[in-house]
Design a protein around this motif. Structure first.
Motif, PDB file in Angstrom:
ATOM      1  N   CYS A  41       0.819  -1.220   0.000  1.00  0.00           N
ATOM      2  CA  CYS A  41       0.000   0.000   0.000  1.00  0.00           C
ATOM      3  C   CYS A  41       0.849   1.265   0.000  1.00  0.00           C
ATOM      4  O   CYS A  41       0.464   2.268  -0.602  1.00  0.00           O
ATOM      5  N   ASP A  42       1.996   1.230   0.679  1.00  0.00           N
ATOM      6  CA  ASP A  42       2.892   2.381   0.628  1.00  0.00           C
ATOM      7  C   ASP A  42       3.327   2.655  -0.812  1.00  0.00           C
ATOM      8  O   ASP A  42       3.421   3.815  -1.240  1.00  0.00           O
ATOM      9  N   ALA A  82      -8.066  -7.008  -2.345  1.00  0.00           N
ATOM     10  CA  ALA A  82      -8.961  -6.159  -3.138  1.00  0.00           C
ATOM     11  C   ALA A  82      -8.766  -4.684  -2.808  1.00  0.00           C
ATOM     12  O   ALA A  82      -8.753  -3.826  -3.708  1.00  0.00           O
ATOM     13  N   VAL A  83      -8.587  -4.353  -1.532  1.00  0.00           N
ATOM     14  CA  VAL A  83      -8.403  -2.957  -1.131  1.00  0.00           C
ATOM     15  C   VAL A  83      -7.043  -2.441  -1.594  1.00  0.00           C
ATOM     16  O   VAL A  83      -6.899  -1.267  -1.936  1.00  0.00           O
ATOM     17  N   GLY A  87      -5.353   3.807  -3.833  1.00  0.00           N
ATOM     18  CA  GLY A  87      -5.239   5.219  -4.173  1.00  0.00           C
ATOM     19  C   GLY A  87      -6.524   5.995  -3.985  1.00  0.00           C
ATOM     20  O   GLY A  87      -6.500   7.220  -3.809  1.00  0.00           O
ATOM     21  N   ASP A  88      -7.672   5.311  -4.029  1.00  0.00           N
ATOM     22  CA  ASP A  88      -8.954   5.979  -3.792  1.00  0.00           C
ATOM     23  C   ASP A  88      -9.037   6.567  -2.386  1.00  0.00           C
ATOM     24  O   ASP A  88      -9.844   7.467  -2.136  1.00  0.00           O
ATOM     25  N   PHE A  89      -8.227   6.039  -1.461  1.00  0.00           N
ATOM     26  CA  PHE A  89      -8.215   6.543  -0.081  1.00  0.00           C
ATOM     27  C   PHE A  89      -7.005   7.430   0.179  1.00  0.00           C
ATOM     28  O   PHE A  89      -7.123   8.470   0.831  1.00  0.00           O
ATOM     29  N   PRO A 147     -14.915   1.521  -4.606  1.00  0.00           N
ATOM     30  CA  PRO A 147     -14.311   1.116  -5.885  1.00  0.00           C
ATOM     31  C   PRO A 147     -15.267   1.129  -7.073  1.00  0.00           C
ATOM     32  O   PRO A 147     -14.928   1.719  -8.116  1.00  0.00           O
ATOM     33  N   PRO A 148     -16.473   0.528  -6.997  1.00  0.00           N
ATOM     34  CA  PRO A 148     -17.357   0.601  -8.165  1.00  0.00           C
ATOM     35  C   PRO A 148     -17.893   2.006  -8.422  1.00  0.00           C
ATOM     36  O   PRO A 148     -18.172   2.364  -9.569  1.00  0.00           O
TER      37      PRO A 148
END
Length: 498
Positions: free
Chosen positions: A96-97, A259-260, A265-267, A349-350
């Motif tokens: 994630c980083d 999945a996350v 990047g959405d967060f 995500p969707p």
């Protein structure tokens, strides 16, 4: 005096403040307010918000059951299971980083970030698959969350009228509608409201879990320690031996977060700084996983003392205790935990994926409403039809398809582009744009994506790889990144020679 702008990159040369986030003359088919770079002054998330993204992801009913099962299903010493869970948290933190850094730097969501490697139009295919996967699980998790509300209503007012429709009773349908409306209402309030909900929900669930662990400890008395000793002893009977069992623990936990990780990047685009993101990932993944797993272990071991068997589902524990107040508190806790992960992993995500398909007509808000409507139908039919047709395997397959995309995005950004993006061209449909490739599609990246996805999907269905199934996502990501790098570099050398 203002610093000169690097026209090719759209970044202030020599600036420590980061790139210029202004997009000039964006194509309306690639741009709307939700997909645009988020200015730094509008970012309100810090370490605590990212920490709570992960705590809510961990604290669902499924997350609890998974952690409890790991301690009793693999024949390992309990300390080895702890080590495996923490190692998985470190791996996910590292992943994630990497993928979150460009979204913090440029303020862009996952769907836009993927344009750099897949093409401004080629990104639609993988983001659509991610959206389909999330929508299916959104409907399923909405149903599971509604069972907590049904438990609460039944405890307070009784079971209600008999009879069912599509497998759900009247109380079941009322509960399901309540949860569905609650989730959509939270999303339509915007990311600030979602962040507030996560900030409140994460600590609240921990408070309840600590209280439940204390009650179980008190009720079990001194026998709890002997039960913990049994769990920590391990029987070593897992096929393939200790190493395979340890790898299965690590791989299973990594797969749980996979999945996350893809659309992280959405967060991260809402975070004020990379430092805050990294701290949030550290506290929210390995540290929070360790605390949560320890509480899970105490509750599970205590249930084996009190009820003669180790119960891995917290709802089963509540059903064994005839206490209305415990039922009310537990039901609310299960609801909060499950709604939290549903918003994080399955709603956002969707919503952004649909906005990326048709930015001129679909906003993230509209995409969320579409997701809510489709997910409502899926969850409403879950008991009667979908749960019995192997939908989990179908969704797992879609998830395996996405694994190479992570590797392609990371390899493209760090190895091929050295961590730099042309922000303007991410929103440009011009044939001269850096990310236009072939009519908006990077065919080389898509070729690497398809080859690696074939491997990932085959591994999901291949019985010989069952023991390593948790690592299929990592293997697929590594293969996708390696193929993309090799194909792009080879094509570049041929072009230079020509």
């Amino acid at each position: 005096m203002s610093e000169p702008i690097d026209a090719a990159r759209g970044e202030p040369t020599g600036s420590a403040a980061g790139p210029d986030l202004t997009v000039h003359d964006p194509d309306p088919g690639l741009y709307n307010d939700d997909l645009a770079p988020l200015p730094r002054q509008k970012r309100s998330w810090g370490t605590f918000e990212i920490f709570n993204v992960w705590t809510n992801d961990i604290q669902s009913l499924f997350g609890y059951t998974l952690a409890a099962t790991l301690f009793i299903a693999y024949g390992l010493n309990g300390w080895a299971v702890f080590g495996g869970i923490i190692l998985a948290g470190v791996i996910v933190m590292f992943l994630c980083d990497l993928v979150g850094r460009p979204s913090v730097r440029y303020g862009i969501p996952y769907a836009v970030m993927a344009r750099a490697s897949m093409g401004v139009h080629g990104t639609q295919f993988p983001t659509l698959i991610r959206g389909i996967t999330a929508t299916f699980w959104y409907g399923a998790q909405t149903y599971f969350a509604s069972t907590a509300v049904a438990l609460l209503i039944t405890a307070l007012f009784g079971p209600g009228p008999e009879g069912t429709f599509l497998g759900l009773s009247a109380v079941g349908w009322i509960s399901y509608v309540i949860v569905a409306v609650l989730q959509v209402a939270l999303f339509t309030k915007g990311m600030a409201w979602i962040g507030t909900f996560l900030n409140w929900a994460g600590p609240a669930v921990y408070v309840v879990m600590i209280a439940l662990a204390g009650v179980i400890w008190y009720m079990a008395g001194g026998e709890l320690f002997s039960a913990l000793g049994t769990v920590f002893a391990g029987d070593g009977d897992y096929p393939g031996g200790t190493l395979a069992a340890f790898s299965a623990v690590v791989g299973t936990m990594v797969a749980y977060f996979a999945a996350v990780v893809v659309n992280y990047g959405d967060f991260s685009r809402f975070v004020r700084s990379e430092k805050a993101m990294r701290r949030g990932n550290l506290w929210g993944l390995p540290v929070s996983l360790a605390v949560f797993s320890f509480l899970t272990l105490i509750i599970t071991a205590g249930s084996s003392v009190l009820y003669g068997e180790a119960l891995t589902n917290p709802a089963d524990i509540v059903e064994r205790v005839d206490n209305i107040w415990l039922t009310v508190v537990a039901a609310l806790t299960f609801l909060i935990a499950t709604v939290g992960i549903n918003l994080v992993a399955n709603f956002i995500p969707p919503a952004y994926g649909l906005a990326n398909l048709w930015p001129a007509k679909i906003s993230a808000r509209t995409g969320g409403l579409i997701t809510g409507a489709v997910g409502f139908a899926i969850g409403g039919l879950w008991v009667a039809f979908i749960d019995g047709i192997g939908i989990a395997a179908f969704v797992d397959t879609l998830g395996a398809v996405l694994a190479p995309l992570y590797g392609i995005i990371v390899a493209d950004h760090y190895l091929l582009r050295r961590g730099r993006l042309n922000l303007n061209d991410l929103y440009s449909a011009s044939p001269d744009g850096e990310y236009h490739y072939t009519k908006g599609w990077n065919l080389r990246a898509l070729f690497a994506f398809c080859l690696a996805s074939v491997f990932s999907v085959t591994a999901v269905w291949l019985p010989a790889l069952d023991q390593w199934s948790g690592f299929v996502w990592i293997f697929g990501a590594l293969l996708g990144g390696a193929l993309h790098y090799a194909i792009t570099r080879t094509a570049g050398k041929k072009a230079v020679k020509a």
